[in-house]
Every structure is written in structure tokens, then in C-alpha cells.
Write an enzyme that holds these catalytic residues in place. Structure first.
Site, PDB file in Angstrom:
ATOM      1  CE  LYS A 171       1.629  -1.855  -7.746  1.00  0.00           C
ATOM      2  NZ  LYS A 171       2.801  -2.612  -7.624  1.00  0.00           N
ATOM      3  N   GLY A 224       4.199   6.781  -1.962  1.00  0.00           N
ATOM      4  CA  GLY A 224       4.989   6.712  -3.183  1.00  0.00           C
ATOM      5  C   GLY A 224       5.269   8.108  -3.700  1.00  0.00           C
ATOM      6  CB  SER A 225       6.426   9.241  -6.970  1.00  0.00           C
ATOM      7  OG  SER A 225       5.446   8.683  -7.809  1.00  0.00           O
ATOM      8  N   GLY A 229       0.692   9.711  -6.661  1.00  0.00           N
ATOM      9  CA  GLY A 229      -0.246  10.195  -5.638  1.00  0.00           C
ATOM     10  C   GLY A 229      -1.359  11.031  -6.252  1.00  0.00           C
ATOM     11  CD  GLU A 246       1.976  10.314   4.801  1.00  0.00           C
ATOM     12  OE1 GLU A 246       2.875  11.140   4.535  1.00  0.00           O
ATOM     13  OE2 GLU A 246       1.057  10.538   5.606  1.00  0.00           O
ATOM     14  CB  CYS A 280       9.626   9.762   2.352  1.00  0.00           C
ATOM     15  SG  CYS A 280       9.161   8.746   3.735  1.00  0.00           S
ATOM     16  CD  GLU A 379      11.330  12.519  -2.644  1.00  0.00           C
ATOM     17  OE1 GLU A 379      10.489  12.111  -3.463  1.00  0.00           O
ATOM     18  OE2 GLU A 379      11.255  12.312  -1.425  1.00  0.00           O
TER      19      GLU A 379
HETATM   20  P1  NDP Z   1       5.867   5.262  -7.229  1.00  0.00           P
HETATM   21  O1  NDP Z   1       4.834   6.310  -7.074  1.00  0.00           O
HETATM   22  O2  NDP Z   1       6.451   5.049  -8.551  1.00  0.00           O
HETATM   23  O3  NDP Z   1       5.296   3.862  -6.767  1.00  0.00           O
HETATM   24  C1  NDP Z   1       4.557   3.694  -5.586  1.00  0.00           C
HETATM   25  C2  NDP Z   1       3.554   2.592  -5.793  1.00  0.00           C
HETATM   26  O4  NDP Z   1       2.581   3.019  -6.750  1.00  0.00           O
HETATM   27  C3  NDP Z   1       4.184   1.321  -6.364  1.00  0.00           C
HETATM   28  O5  NDP Z   1       3.562   0.194  -5.808  1.00  0.00           O
HETATM   29  C4  NDP Z   1       3.865   1.456  -7.844  1.00  0.00           C
HETATM   30  O6  NDP Z   1       3.877   0.230  -8.529  1.00  0.00           O
HETATM   31  C5  NDP Z   1       2.470   2.046  -7.769  1.00  0.00           C
HETATM   32  N1  NDP Z   1       1.998   2.641  -9.018  1.00  0.00           N
HETATM   33  C6  NDP Z   1       2.733   3.085 -10.069  1.00  0.00           C
HETATM   34  N2  NDP Z   1       1.909   3.540 -11.051  1.00  0.00           N
HETATM   35  C7  NDP Z   1       0.643   3.378 -10.608  1.00  0.00           C
HETATM   36  C8  NDP Z   1      -0.645   3.658 -11.162  1.00  0.00           C
HETATM   37  N3  NDP Z   1      -0.811   4.184 -12.366  1.00  0.00           N
HETATM   38  N4  NDP Z   1      -1.717   3.370 -10.425  1.00  0.00           N
HETATM   39  C9  NDP Z   1      -1.604   2.850  -9.190  1.00  0.00           C
HETATM   40  N5  NDP Z   1      -0.420   2.545  -8.620  1.00  0.00           N
HETATM   41  C10 NDP Z   1       0.698   2.819  -9.310  1.00  0.00           C
HETATM   42  O7  NDP Z   1       6.982   5.544  -6.115  1.00  0.00           O
HETATM   43  P2  NDP Z   1       8.212   4.594  -5.736  1.00  0.00           P
HETATM   44  O8  NDP Z   1       7.765   3.255  -5.341  1.00  0.00           O
HETATM   45  O9  NDP Z   1       9.189   4.694  -6.852  1.00  0.00           O
HETATM   46  O10 NDP Z   1       8.750   5.265  -4.383  1.00  0.00           O
HETATM   47  C11 NDP Z   1       9.594   6.334  -4.367  1.00  0.00           C
HETATM   48  C12 NDP Z   1       8.819   7.589  -4.030  1.00  0.00           C
HETATM   49  O11 NDP Z   1       7.987   7.378  -2.886  1.00  0.00           O
HETATM   50  C13 NDP Z   1       9.706   8.721  -3.657  1.00  0.00           C
HETATM   51  O12 NDP Z   1       9.325   9.865  -4.375  1.00  0.00           O
HETATM   52  C14 NDP Z   1       9.485   8.928  -2.161  1.00  0.00           C
HETATM   53  O13 NDP Z   1       9.618  10.233  -1.711  1.00  0.00           O
HETATM   54  C15 NDP Z   1       8.111   8.449  -1.952  1.00  0.00           C
HETATM   55  N6  NDP Z   1       7.940   7.928  -0.609  1.00  0.00           N
HETATM   56  C16 NDP Z   1       7.240   8.653   0.313  1.00  0.00           C
HETATM   57  C17 NDP Z   1       7.088   8.237   1.601  1.00  0.00           C
HETATM   58  C18 NDP Z   1       6.256   9.002   2.578  1.00  0.00           C
HETATM   59  O14 NDP Z   1       5.822   8.443   3.563  1.00  0.00           O
HETATM   60  N7  NDP Z   1       6.003  10.276   2.387  1.00  0.00           N
HETATM   61  C19 NDP Z   1       7.696   6.978   2.073  1.00  0.00           C
HETATM   62  C20 NDP Z   1       8.374   6.270   1.031  1.00  0.00           C
HETATM   63  C21 NDP Z   1       8.488   6.741  -0.247  1.00  0.00           C
HETATM   64  P3  NDP Z   1       5.246  -0.272  -9.245  1.00  0.00           P
HETATM   65  O15 NDP Z   1       6.275  -0.369  -8.209  1.00  0.00           O
HETATM   66  O16 NDP Z   1       4.878  -1.572  -9.764  1.00  0.00           O
HETATM   67  O17 NDP Z   1       5.563   0.742 -10.275  1.00  0.00           O
END
Ligand code: NDP
Length: 477
Positions: A171, A224-225, A229, A246, A280, A379
Site C-alpha cells: 500500500k 512514515g510518521s 508507526g 522507519e 527523514c 519534526e
Molecule cells: P504517514 O504516517 O501519514 O503515512 C505513511 C503511510 O502510512 C502512508 O501510506 C499512509 O497512508 C499510511 N497510513 C496512514 N494511516 C494509517 C493507518 N491507520 N494504518 C495503516 N497505514 C496508515 O506519513 P507520511 O506519508 O505523511 O510521511 C511523512 C512522515 O514519514 C514524516 O514524519 C517522515 O519523517 C517519515 N519518514 C520517515 C522515513 C524514515 O526512513 N525514517 C523516510 C520517509 C518518511 P496515506 O498516505 O493514504 O495516508
């Protein structure tokens, strides 16, 4: 307009779609992409589960050939896929092509790893018994990715998952489905059996949540966030499932009095602002010792004056737009917070108007910040950086480590003693000396510690730690 559909059990399906909008030109629809449901997700998980027994026993040459074909096609189409990436995410075309090349290299690397799968044999401590230690694939892997690396992050999760014999439900972030769709299409045409790789585009709260709720997913790899996470972690513990996270960063870059000023300014400008600060591993805290502070701030400010913020597809653009309106609002809110907290706005902070309507923000530099301010602790994930003045190396190191995060940490210095000490004592998964905190290789481990990451490292041969489970077999001779 064509709808780019989800791939479930080897079939392209789905009639509901959402628009993928170009952040450099909000009048442009990049494409219509399927909006998957919880039911689609269940079907995808069932397909991946059904495909697992055969794929987990597939030959290493078959896996090699498919991964190699994918890497080759991505490389051959780097300009086209790079342009697609730049249009859906907003990073500049050269950055986007670079990310696409990296995705290709990741597939090539794991094509090679498929041929290097190995175990260990050793004698037992008991007579006439042999011991074998091997790695089995986990099962169905759930892959959930963010928007900021639309092709590289999917590649660095999909390639090892397939290499080690797992099947996948993938996804991508809702904002950037196009590159994910392209990778899945490439792998499907490269000959992956039905159900081995399933793509379910759609909302995190629907598709992602259905993945978290499933007892049939053996492992979830998430980038992601921090908030999402934590949800992955809680649900995975409930299902006794392996997980890898991550998450965010608040990466420091220390600049010492003895630094080469040009090297320090280049590294700070690159890691703080390129990719619109949406990495990130971006440096959002510049921790600068007193003797070089004023010179460094002056040189960095001069550099920022020359930075061109514009449409990601335009030649000469250094920084593209912010990814969407929501992230832009977050960036602007933090700029206001910084001002209210008493930091000095040394550069930027203004919205910009360009030929095409988009989310353009000046690179923004705060000085006179403290490490306790919210702009230094939370962040932001935009082109907003604070400079924190410190007395000496010891205070710089303590300040660098005083954060809930621990992804990447950098130092600019010409002192071997300080560089060596910093490498040993920085509380981060990755340490950079005289280099930007962002920008990593594809064949070595990637990941952090503290609030940034959980579980085994990604990439390189270390990826096997997450995508396999170890088996110890004893045989009577
Ligand atoms: P999010 O956590 O909002 O989204 C990440 C993924 O999780 C997306 O595919 C999102 O879907 C999905 N998601 C959202 N809600 C749920 C849920 N309830 N259950 C399962 N999956 C869900 O983060 P962002 O995409 O906005 O990315 C930005 C963040 O990611 C920043 O905080 C950044 O620091 C971090 N990041 C970390 C990295 C690392 O390697 N440490 C690398 C890149 C980013 P949808 O998009 O449809 O909401």
C-alpha cells in the site's frame, strides 16, 4: 482518463479512483489511481497467502531473473519515471531521476542477493549429529510507504521481500501512487506469478488499517510518521507479527570552529533544504560553535539567496514545491511557532508565487534558536532549519544527542579527534563526517535508533534480518 488499477491475484481491478495532483501545478492531474477498499485489501492478503507456498520454494534463478529484469527496465526508463516522480511528488527532475536510478540499483542488488542465499553448517556438541542454520521466508509481507520517496522506498522494501521468497501486499502513500503503480506493472510483466505481489492503493485509514487488522500478514515493514508507526507496532504485537518501523528524524549537523566553511555550508544547504526538506534524514538542527557561528550563518544566508524555488520540472530549479496543502500549512504553522518562541527569522518564511499554481515556500532559516524550542524538537518535514549556537564540541555533542530521535547525525570538522569521537558517541543509526546528513548508499544498512526506528535495518545484506526467519535443524548422521 484511464484509471490505473490495483493488482490483486494477478488481475488489474477497481473502478473507484482518486486524482493524483501535481504540487508544482495544481491544475495538472498526473493520473487517476484506484481507491481500494477494505474488501480489496482482504482479497489481496488472501491472494498473497495462497501464492506463498509456491513462491517460497521458487528457484533462486527465477527470482534473480525477475528482479534483474525489473532493475533493467527501471534504468532504461529513468527519464520517463523520473519525470513522473517529479510531477507527483514535487522534487526536482534531477533529484527524481537520481531516485529512480537508485530504485533500479536496489533491484539489481537484490537480484544478486537471490543468488547468494546461504546458510551455515556446524557440528553438534553431541556426537554424530549435524546442525544446519538456514533462513526461511516469513510469509505475507505488508508494505506501507510514505510520500517522500515514491520509488526508492517501495523498491527497497519490495526487492528484498521477493528476493527472500515472501509474497506481498503493498500500500503506497495516497499522495504518490504513480511510481508505485509503475514498479508493480514492471514486476508483473517481468513474470512474477499471480498473487506474489499485490498492489492496493487507497487510504491509510482504510487499506492500511485493514492490513494492520489482518492475522494473515506475517510481517509489516513501515516507513512514515511516528503516530502511524505506533499503530503498526500495537497491532503487530496483538497479532504476534514481526514489524519494522522507519519514522521521523530531527537530525543534527554540528559545525565546529575548525570546519572548512565551504564544505559545512554546502552540506547544511543540501541536507537542510534539498528535496524541499522533506527527507527523514534532513538536517533540521544546525549546531554551531561560537567561533564560526556568524561566518557560517552569513555564508549560508548568502547561499540561500541564490537558491531557486520553482516548478520541479523546470531546468534550473533547485527546490521544488512542498508536497501538498496540508504539509504547507504545517510548515507555515511551525514558522509562526518559531517566531513566537523567540527564534530570529534570518531568511525566508514567505510563500512564493510562480508561473504555475503550486505550494511554493522559501527556504527558511532561524537563528538564535535553543534546543528546547518546539522548532528544534519536533519534526517539521519542510524546508525549515534552525541554528543553535553552542560553546564548544562537548556542548555540541550533548545538544546533538538531546532529541527523542536518532536517525542521522552529522559533523563538519577538520579535526580527526573530534570526527572520531563524534562517530563513536553520536546517538544515531547513521553518522556523516563532512557530508550532508541525507544521501545514503543502497548496499549498506539504513535505519536509526531511539524514536526514529524499530526493528532490523533496511537495505544491503542486513535486510535479510527482517524478511527471513532463522531455522536450526539437527540431523542424526
Ligand atoms: P504517514 O504516517 O501519514 O503515512 C505513511 C503511510 O502510512 C502512508 O501510506 C499512509 O497512508 C499510511 N497510513 C496512514 N494511516 C494509517 C493507518 N491507520 N494504518 C495503516 N497505514 C496508515 O506519513 P507520511 O506519508 O505523511 O510521511 C511523512 C512522515 O514519514 C514524516 O514524519 C517522515 O519523517 C517519515 N519518514 C520517515 C522515513 C524514515 O526512513 N525514517 C523516510 C520517509 C518518511 P496515506 O498516505 O493514504 O495516508
Amino acid at each position: 482518463m484511464t484509471i490505473y488499477q490495483n493488482l490483486i491475484a494477478g488481475e488489474w481491478v477497481g473502478t473507484n479512483a482518486t486524482k493524483n495532483i501535481n504540487p508544482s501545478d495544481t491544475n495538472e492531474v498526473v493520473g487517476l489511481y484506484a481507491d481500494g477498499s477494505a474488501e480489496d485489501t482482504k482479497n489481496a492478503i488472501a491472494a498473497a497467502k495462497a501464492a506463498f507456498p509456491a513462491w517460497s520454494r521458487s528457484g533462486i534463478w527465477e527470482r534473480h531473473v525477475i528482479l534483474k529484469k525489473a532493475g533493467d527496465e527501471i534504468m532504461a526508463r529513468k527519464d520517463e519515471l523520473g519525470a513522473l516522480l517529479a510531477r507527483e511528488e514535487g522534487k526536482t527532475l534531477p533529484e527524481a531521476i537520481g531516485e529512480t536510478i537508485r530504485a533500479s540499483q536496489i533491484f539489481e542488488f537484490f537480484a544478486g542477493e537471490a543468488l547468494r542465499l546461504a546458510g551455515e553448517t556446524m557440528p553438534s556438541v553431541r556426537p554424530n549429529i549435524g546442525v544446519e542454520i538456514t533462513r526461511d521466508p516469513l510469509g505475507v509481507i505488508g508494505i506501507i510507504t510514505p510520500w517522500n520517496f515514491p520509488i526508492a522506498i517501495p523498491a527497497w522494501k519490495i526487492a528484498p521481500a521477493l528476493c527472500y521468497g515472501n509474497t506481498i501486499v503493498f500500500k503506497p502513500a495516497e499522495l504518490v501512487p504513480a511510481c508505485s503503480w509503475a514498479i508493480v506493472d514492471i514486476l508483473h510483466r517481468a513474470g512474477l506469478p499471480k498473487g506474489v505481489l499485490n498492489l492496493v492503493m487507497g487510504k491509510g485509514s482504510v487499506v492500511g488499517q485493514a492490513m494492520l487488522d489482518s492475522p494473515d500478514i506475517a510481517g509489516i515493514t513501515f516507513t512514515g510518521s511516528t503516530g502511524t508507526g505506533k499503530r503498526v507496532a500495537t497491532s503487530s504485537i496483538e497479532h504476534n507479527r514481526k514489524f519494522q518501523l522507519e519514522m521521523g528524524g530531527k537530525n543534527p549537523m554540528v559545525v565546529l570552529d575548525d570546519a572548512d566553511l565551504t564544505v559545512a555550508v554546502e552540506a547544511a544547504a543540501n541536507s537542510g533544504f534539498f528535496s524541499t526538506g522533506q527527507r527523514c534524514t534532513a538536517s533540521s538542527r544546525l549546531i554551531v560553535t561560537e567561533g564560526i557561528h556568524d561566518k557560517f550563518v552569513a555564508a549560508l544566508t548568502e547561499k540561500l539567496k541564490t537558491v531557486v524555488v520553482d516548478n520541479a520540472m523546470k531546468a534550473g530549479t533547485h527546490i521544488g514545491p512542498v508536497v501538498d496543502e496540508r504539509q504547507l500549512k504545517t510548515d507555515i504553522d511551525y514558522i509562526e511557532i518559531g517566531k513566537k518562541e523567540g527564534a530570529k527569522l534570518a531568511f525566508g518564511g514567505e510563500l512564493l508565487t510562480r508561473d504555475t499554481p503550486g505550494f511554493y515556500l522559501q527556504p527558511t532559516l532561524f537563528t538564535e534558536a535553543t534546543n528546547q524550542m518546539r522548532i528544534s524538537r519536533e519534526e517539521i518535514f519542510g524546508p525549515v532549519v534552525s541554528v543553535i549556537r553552542v560553546k564548544d564540541y562537548e556542548e555540541a555533542l550533548a545538544t546533538a544527542n538531546d532529541t527523542p530521535f536518532g536517525l542521522s547525525s552529522g559533523i563538519a570538522t577538520t579535526s580527526l579527534k573530534h570526527a572520531t569521537h563524534f562517530k563513536r558517541n553520536a546517538e544515531a543509526g547513521m553518522v556523516m563526517v563532512n557530508l550532508p546528513t541525507a544521501g545514503v548508499d543502497f548496499h549498506v544498512p539504513f535505519g536509526g535508533r531511539k524514536g526514529s526506528s524499530y526493528g532490523p535495518r533496511e537495505q544491503g545484506k542486513y535486510a535479510a534480518e527482517f524478511y527471513t526467519t532463522v531455522k536450526t535443524s539437527y540431523t542424526l548422521a
